[in-house]
Write a protein that holds these residues in place. Structure first.
Motif, PDB file in Angstrom:
ATOM      1  N   TYR A  10      -5.378   0.457  -6.345  1.00 47.66           N
ATOM      2  CA  TYR A  10      -6.877   0.158  -6.111  1.00 47.66           C
ATOM      3  C   TYR A  10      -7.891   1.077  -6.225  1.00 47.66           C
ATOM      4  O   TYR A  10      -8.999   1.076  -6.288  1.00 47.66           O
ATOM      5  CB  TYR A  10      -7.032  -0.651  -4.658  1.00 47.66           C
ATOM      6  CG  TYR A  10      -6.715   0.359  -3.492  1.00 47.66           C
ATOM      7  CD1 TYR A  10      -5.591   0.474  -3.089  1.00 47.66           C
ATOM      8  CD2 TYR A  10      -7.993   0.918  -2.691  1.00 47.66           C
ATOM      9  CE1 TYR A  10      -5.351   1.390  -1.672  1.00 47.66           C
ATOM     10  CE2 TYR A  10      -7.998   1.582  -1.587  1.00 47.66           C
ATOM     11  CZ  TYR A  10      -6.649   1.951  -1.019  1.00 47.66           C
ATOM     12  OH  TYR A  10      -6.644   2.557   0.063  1.00 47.66           O
ATOM     13  N   LYS A  11      -6.965   2.641  -6.384  1.00 53.83           N
ATOM     14  CA  LYS A  11      -7.885   3.660  -6.681  1.00 53.83           C
ATOM     15  C   LYS A  11      -7.813   3.941  -8.349  1.00 53.83           C
ATOM     16  O   LYS A  11      -8.414   4.837  -8.490  1.00 53.83           O
ATOM     17  CB  LYS A  11      -7.224   4.861  -5.991  1.00 53.83           C
ATOM     18  CG  LYS A  11      -7.341   4.392  -4.355  1.00 53.83           C
ATOM     19  CD  LYS A  11      -7.587   5.443  -3.601  1.00 53.83           C
ATOM     20  CE  LYS A  11      -7.153   5.284  -1.906  1.00 53.83           C
ATOM     21  NZ  LYS A  11      -7.964   5.729  -0.958  1.00 53.83           N
ATOM     22  N   SER A  15      -1.826   4.495  -5.181  1.00 51.83           N
ATOM     23  CA  SER A  15      -2.356   3.188  -4.814  1.00 51.83           C
ATOM     24  C   SER A  15      -3.384   2.858  -6.058  1.00 51.83           C
ATOM     25  O   SER A  15      -4.311   3.303  -6.433  1.00 51.83           O
ATOM     26  CB  SER A  15      -3.435   3.283  -3.553  1.00 51.83           C
ATOM     27  OG  SER A  15      -2.559   3.913  -2.619  1.00 51.83           O
ATOM     28  N   VAL A  46      -2.010   9.728  -4.843  1.00 52.90           N
ATOM     29  CA  VAL A  46      -2.986   8.674  -4.610  1.00 52.90           C
ATOM     30  C   VAL A  46      -4.368   9.458  -5.021  1.00 52.90           C
ATOM     31  O   VAL A  46      -4.970   8.735  -5.800  1.00 52.90           O
ATOM     32  CB  VAL A  46      -3.150   8.187  -3.332  1.00 52.90           C
ATOM     33  CG1 VAL A  46      -4.323   7.459  -2.959  1.00 52.90           C
ATOM     34  CG2 VAL A  46      -1.963   7.487  -2.707  1.00 52.90           C
ATOM     35  N   SER A  47      -4.380  10.578  -4.837  1.00 54.48           N
ATOM     36  CA  SER A  47      -5.817  11.283  -5.104  1.00 54.48           C
ATOM     37  C   SER A  47      -5.857  11.874  -6.812  1.00 54.48           C
ATOM     38  O   SER A  47      -6.914  12.164  -7.078  1.00 54.48           O
ATOM     39  CB  SER A  47      -5.941  12.407  -4.502  1.00 54.48           C
ATOM     40  OG  SER A  47      -6.854  12.012  -3.194  1.00 54.48           O
ATOM     41  N   ASN A  83      -7.115  14.716  -1.159  1.00 55.04           N
ATOM     42  CA  ASN A  83      -8.338  13.807  -0.882  1.00 55.04           C
ATOM     43  C   ASN A  83      -9.484  14.428  -0.557  1.00 55.04           C
ATOM     44  O   ASN A  83     -10.565  14.097  -0.232  1.00 55.04           O
ATOM     45  CB  ASN A  83      -7.687  12.418  -0.410  1.00 55.04           C
ATOM     46  CG  ASN A  83      -7.657  12.812   1.180  1.00 55.04           C
ATOM     47  OD1 ASN A  83      -7.298  13.536   1.507  1.00 55.04           O
ATOM     48  ND2 ASN A  83      -7.823  11.567   1.820  1.00 55.04           N
ATOM     49  N   SER A 140       0.978  -1.127   0.030  1.00 49.26           N
ATOM     50  CA  SER A 140      -0.127  -0.005   0.035  1.00 49.26           C
ATOM     51  C   SER A 140       0.717   1.363  -0.035  1.00 49.26           C
ATOM     52  O   SER A 140       2.156   1.020   0.265  1.00 49.26           O
ATOM     53  CB  SER A 140      -0.948  -0.009   1.350  1.00 49.26           C
ATOM     54  OG  SER A 140      -0.063   0.207   2.203  1.00 49.26           O
ATOM     55  N   THR A 141       0.377   2.465  -0.130  1.00 50.10           N
ATOM     56  CA  THR A 141       1.016   3.685  -0.080  1.00 50.10           C
ATOM     57  C   THR A 141       1.578   3.849   1.280  1.00 50.10           C
ATOM     58  O   THR A 141       2.722   4.312   1.543  1.00 50.10           O
ATOM     59  CB  THR A 141       0.418   4.774  -0.715  1.00 50.10           C
ATOM     60  OG1 THR A 141      -0.069   4.592  -2.098  1.00 50.10           O
ATOM     61  CG2 THR A 141       0.959   6.235  -0.659  1.00 50.10           C
ATOM     62  N   THR A 142       0.827   3.562   2.045  1.00 52.90           N
ATOM     63  CA  THR A 142       0.980   3.798   3.711  1.00 52.90           C
ATOM     64  C   THR A 142       2.456   3.014   4.060  1.00 52.90           C
ATOM     65  O   THR A 142       3.362   3.415   4.591  1.00 52.90           O
ATOM     66  CB  THR A 142      -0.056   3.562   4.477  1.00 52.90           C
ATOM     67  OG1 THR A 142      -1.232   4.135   4.173  1.00 52.90           O
ATOM     68  CG2 THR A 142       0.248   3.762   6.058  1.00 52.90           C
ATOM     69  N   ASP A 149       2.699  12.431  -3.250  1.00 50.00           N
ATOM     70  CA  ASP A 149       1.655  11.487  -3.087  1.00 50.00           C
ATOM     71  C   ASP A 149       0.701  11.877  -4.157  1.00 50.00           C
ATOM     72  O   ASP A 149       0.076  12.970  -4.293  1.00 50.00           O
ATOM     73  CB  ASP A 149       1.073  11.772  -1.805  1.00 50.00           C
ATOM     74  CG  ASP A 149      -0.113  10.897  -1.361  1.00 50.00           C
ATOM     75  OD1 ASP A 149      -0.780  10.410  -2.438  1.00 50.00           O
ATOM     76  OD2 ASP A 149      -0.607  10.780  -0.173  1.00 50.00           O
ATOM     77  N   HIS A 179      -3.164  13.349   3.203  1.00 48.52           N
ATOM     78  CA  HIS A 179      -3.344  11.914   3.838  1.00 48.52           C
ATOM     79  C   HIS A 179      -2.264  11.787   4.805  1.00 48.52           C
ATOM     80  O   HIS A 179      -1.081  12.024   4.443  1.00 48.52           O
ATOM     81  CB  HIS A 179      -3.645  11.077   2.810  1.00 48.52           C
ATOM     82  CG  HIS A 179      -4.293   9.673   3.302  1.00 48.52           C
ATOM     83  ND1 HIS A 179      -3.463   8.718   4.013  1.00 48.52           N
ATOM     84  CD2 HIS A 179      -5.285   9.134   3.202  1.00 48.52           C
ATOM     85  CE1 HIS A 179      -3.883   7.604   4.312  1.00 48.52           C
ATOM     86  NE2 HIS A 179      -5.112   7.840   3.744  1.00 48.52           N
TER      87      HIS A 179
HETATM   88  C1  PLP Z   1      -4.234  11.008  -0.747  1.00 47.96           C
HETATM   89  C2  PLP Z   1      -4.030   9.637   0.050  1.00 47.96           C
HETATM   90  N1  PLP Z   1      -2.827   9.234   0.062  1.00 47.96           N
HETATM   91  C3  PLP Z   1      -2.476   8.006   0.616  1.00 47.96           C
HETATM   92  C4  PLP Z   1      -3.532   7.294   0.975  1.00 47.96           C
HETATM   93  C5  PLP Z   1      -3.096   5.916   1.438  1.00 47.96           C
HETATM   94  O1  PLP Z   1      -3.060   4.856   0.598  1.00 47.96           O
HETATM   95  P1  PLP Z   1      -3.046   3.420   0.970  1.00 47.96           P
HETATM   96  O2  PLP Z   1      -4.423   2.899   1.419  1.00 47.96           O
HETATM   97  O3  PLP Z   1      -2.535   2.596  -0.391  1.00 47.96           O
HETATM   98  O4  PLP Z   1      -1.968   3.144   1.960  1.00 47.96           O
HETATM   99  C6  PLP Z   1      -4.895   7.499   0.690  1.00 47.96           C
HETATM  100  C7  PLP Z   1      -5.782   6.433   0.829  1.00 47.96           C
HETATM  101  O5  PLP Z   1      -6.943   6.809   0.947  1.00 47.96           O
HETATM  102  C8  PLP Z   1      -5.024   8.655   0.015  1.00 47.96           C
HETATM  103  O6  PLP Z   1      -6.467   9.111  -0.242  1.00 47.96           O
END
Ligand code: PLP
Length: 413
Positions: A224-225, A222, A201-202, A174, A91-93, A199, A120
């Protein structure tokens, strides 16, 4: 002008034809999107025909190894990234956590790291911990405007100095939905002699970034998004990766792609990940034919189709929310490539759960949470325990979805 063919797009997502899922107008895409058909087909193939240890001396094993290699190569091409620069982790985290362990080893007392309070927590907590114990590392915060939730680059300019080693920021919030000019941000940070991690992810559900053009040292998102499997993708610039303190098994240190992804790879998820790029290719071929454009150009024009479509949907939702006098986090109008269709709001009179339950009774799915942007909610003077309502769209959302959302919101607000 070419516009997005939504019938074609939706035909690529089996979820829309499924009796359980298909009836929903889905507005929690920023939490996780539906999977595209090529991803599902590849995962199904792996599960049925090739679920064995990869890279071994048998046909199914070679099949899986090749599929995993293909995912690395296809994402590197799609992101315009150097060969060997893209890795997959759980995961990104987890990816930022491990990356922070690596960077920690090279920091000294007095070194400074800048984080935002708009991100996030995955892009804040890992880096804040660099100041733990007696490391002497100083963490500074680039703070969002407490009214709008937006960041001002002038504030970063004031924080950055010759002790700054790293800056971590988001490509798109996000909650605030604001898309930052990360190319300009990277230049500012590099000019100050520091490195930057972004990051994505969004941002990435709305299009593939061109990592060569952006120039960031680290970029993560990530899958999965982004219509794929549950995996985090981590990009590290090759010249940084080759010398980064090794977090993997000691005997793997010579393999750059194992240095910051110590966990055993998730074979099936990686093997099917290239299906995301197959999907982009299918959208591109459907709208533009096979005109020989290079990969970066094809990704960019698909992203542009998505952005135009999403901005039109987002503006309809934002218009209703403005009329209802709810507090909208981030810009209250949308523009392609400037504001994502991720819309978080808080009503002064109607509880978040009442809104969500009413939408649910109309088969409209939204989210209620702090969405792990806990610090931003606090900075805005809101209660993270209550959170906000978030309606988040991607390119496969339709005008009909928005009609249903607006009808339900109009009733309840
Ligand atoms: C902007 C953003 N960064 C990081 C994350 C974390 O990603 P992950 O669930 O893959 O750890 C999220 C998850 O919702 C996110 O919205």
């Amino acid at each position: 002008m070419t516009t997005l063919d939504l019938d074609f797009v939706r035909s690529q997502f089996p979820a829309f034809a499924h009796p359980d899922c298909g009836k929903w107008a889905f507005f929690e895409n920023a939490g996780g999107s539906y999977a595209a058909k090529p991803v599902i087909d590849k995962l199904q193939h792996y599960m049925v025909a090739a679920k064995v240890q990869p890279y071994g001396p048998s046909d199914p094993s070679e099949d899986t190894g090749n599929a995993m290699d293909l995912s690395h190569a296809r994402f590197e091409a799609a992101l315009n990234a150097e060969p060997g620069s893209v890795m997959f982790g759980p995961s990104t985290t987890m990816n930022t956590y491990v990356l922070a362990q690596a960077l920690r080893e090279e920091l000294s007392a007095g070194d400074e790291v800048i984080v935002t309070n708009q991100d996030h927590e995955a892009n804040i907590g890992s880096w804040r911990r660099l100041s733990d114990g007696n490391s002497g590392v100083v963490v500074r915060e680039w703070s969002a405007n407490p009214e709008s939730g937006r960041l001002d680059v002038a504030d970063l300019d004031n924080l950055i100095n010759d002790r700054t080693k790293y800056v971590f920021a988001t490509h798109c919030s996000n909650l605030a939905g604001e898309i930052h000019d990360v190319t300009a941000l990277v230049k500012l940070v590099h000019d100050a002699g520091a490195r930057i991690g972004i990051d994505g992810v969004s941002y990435t559900p709305h299009g593939m970034p061109d990592l060569k053009a952006i120039g960031a040292d680290f970029y993560y998102f990530s899958l999965y998004k982004t219509y794929g499997p549950h995996q985090g993708l981590l990009y590290v610039k090759p010249e940084i990766l080759k010398d980064i303190p090794n977090q993997g098994h000691f005997f793997n240190a010579e393999f750059p792609d194992k240095r910051v992804t110590p966990a055993g790879p998730m074979h099936g998820e990686i093997a099917c990940a290239s299906g995301v790029i197959d999907y982009y290719d299918a959208v591109d071929a459907h709208h533009f034919g096979d005109d020989g454009a290079d990969t970066a150009a094809r990704m960019a024009r698909v992203g542009h189709l998505f952005a135009e479509h999403e901005a039109a949907l987002a503006n309809r939702v934002l218009a209703l929310l403005r009329d209802k006098n709810v507090r909208i986090i981030g810009p209250d109008t949308a523009e392609p490539h400037k504001r994502a269709a991720t819309i978080a709001f808080k009503s002064p009179t109607v509880a978040n759960d009442a809104i969500a339950n009413h939408l649910r009774s109309h088969d409209v799915a939204c989210g209620v949470s702090d969405f792990y942007a806990y610090r931003l909610i606090e900075a805005l003077g809101m209660n993270p325990e209550e959170g906000v309502v978030r309606v988040s769209m991607v390119h496969y959302n339709s005008a009909d979805d928005v009609d249903r959302l607006l009808t339900a919101l109009d009733d309840v607000l």
